[in-house]
Scaffold this motif. Structure first.
Motif, short mmCIF file in Angstrom:
data_model
loop_
_atom_site.label_atom_id
_atom_site.label_comp_id
_atom_site.label_asym_id
_atom_site.label_seq_id
_atom_site.Cartn_x
_atom_site.Cartn_y
_atom_site.Cartn_z
N SER A 167 7.05 -43.60 30.33
CA SER A 167 5.97 -43.14 31.18
C SER A 167 6.53 -42.40 32.40
O SER A 167 7.76 -42.35 32.60
CB SER A 167 5.12 -44.32 31.67
OG SER A 167 5.89 -45.16 32.52
N ALA A 168 5.64 -41.86 33.21
CA ALA A 168 6.08 -41.22 34.45
C ALA A 168 6.82 -42.20 35.34
O ALA A 168 7.75 -41.84 36.06
CB ALA A 168 4.87 -40.64 35.18
N GLU A 169 6.41 -43.48 35.27
CA GLU A 169 7.00 -44.48 36.15
C GLU A 169 8.37 -44.95 35.68
O GLU A 169 9.24 -45.25 36.50
CB GLU A 169 6.06 -45.69 36.26
CG GLU A 169 4.80 -45.43 37.07
CD GLU A 169 3.73 -44.64 36.31
OE1 GLU A 169 2.79 -44.16 36.96
OE2 GLU A 169 3.84 -44.52 35.07
N ASN A 170 8.59 -45.05 34.36
CA ASN A 170 9.86 -45.60 33.88
C ASN A 170 10.73 -44.57 33.15
O ASN A 170 11.82 -44.90 32.70
CB ASN A 170 9.62 -46.81 32.97
CG ASN A 170 8.86 -46.47 31.70
OD1 ASN A 170 8.94 -45.37 31.17
ND2 ASN A 170 8.11 -47.44 31.18
N GLY A 171 10.26 -43.33 33.04
CA GLY A 171 10.98 -42.33 32.27
C GLY A 171 12.38 -42.05 32.79
O GLY A 171 13.33 -41.94 32.01
N GLU A 172 12.51 -41.92 34.10
CA GLU A 172 13.85 -41.64 34.64
C GLU A 172 14.82 -42.76 34.32
O GLU A 172 15.98 -42.52 33.98
CB GLU A 172 13.79 -41.39 36.14
CG GLU A 172 15.15 -41.07 36.73
CD GLU A 172 15.10 -40.64 38.19
OE1 GLU A 172 16.19 -40.50 38.78
OE2 GLU A 172 13.99 -40.46 38.73
#
Length: 238
Positions: A167-172
């Protein structure tokens, strides 16, 4: 609610093009930056010679990249139907699994995984595979959504939301072990459904939201919901 990385749900969702077409149609009501165009830009700005798309769907993205860059393009999808549709566009499309890519190391200059890594049971293995087949300094473009994406629809339907595996929150955090540089490009905006019928058509096109035949409550006038995609641009070490 079914999980986005449930293999049976994914098989059901992409066994035909009807669900994908229904969800894609909502973009005619979109306001704000178009994540599809941001993803195309992220690929074309590096002028790849060999390009891989995983989870290609009906192949519009690969067709666009081939047209704009002249690159040799290969596209993979688990769905035989999607592969057939991509081939109809002239794309070299093949049935394949991102968790076990059938290519040697350093095979591609650029790869794209658009709205698909949250469907993968072993997303860490998939990211490792994408990194492996990219040359040193190669680029991955991965589009996904925030956990807040279309949250208002879920609330109206009484759907309990689980955080996707990518997700945007855990992608990095997922990308960091395999990529040296990571940038996120925000594509948040709105979808303004003109009426309940249009919003329900979107719900019906989603195997996750429509589970159990869920129906939106009656309402008058337009429904404005927040969409929250992000485009991750990651590069391997040189």
């Amino acid at each position: 609610m079914g999980r986005l990385d449930d293999p049976e749900l994914v098989r059901q969702e992409y066994s035909s093009e009807s669900g994908l077409a229904g969800r894609s149609a909502a973009y005619r009501f979109a306001e704000g930056p178009d994540p599809r165009e941001l993803a195309v830009d992220a690929v074309t700005e590096v002028s790849p010679r060999r390009f891989l798309e995983v989870g290609c769907g009906w192949g519009w993205f690969s067709e666009r990249v081939a047209s704009e860059t002249g690159a040799e393009v290969i596209a993979l999808d688990l769905s035989e139907r999607m592969v057939d549709l991509a081939r109809e566009r002239g794309v070299d499309a093949r049935v394949g699994d991102v968790q076990a890519l059938p290519f040697p190391d350093d095979s591609f200059d650029c790869a794209a995984a658009n709205w698909m890594l949250y469907h993968v049971p072993d997303v860490d293995r998939a990211v490792a595979e994408l990194s492996r087949v990219l040359r040193p300094g190669g680029r991955l473009v991965a589009v996904t959504n925030s956990r807040e994406h279309l949250a208002q629809l879920a609330e109206l339907l009484g759907v309990e939301r689980e955080e996707p595996v990518f997700s945007a929150e855990n992608g990095e955090r997922r990308l960091r072990p395999h990529f040296a540089e990571i940038e996120s490009r925000d594509a948040a905006g709105w979808i303004v459904f003109p009426d309940r019928r249009a919003a329900q058509e979107y719900v019906d096109a989603s195997a996750v939201l429509s589970t159990g035949g869920r129906q939106l409550p009656e309402f008058d006038g337009p429904l404005r919901v927040r969409r929250a995609p992000v485009v991750f641009v990651a590069e391997t070490a040189r």
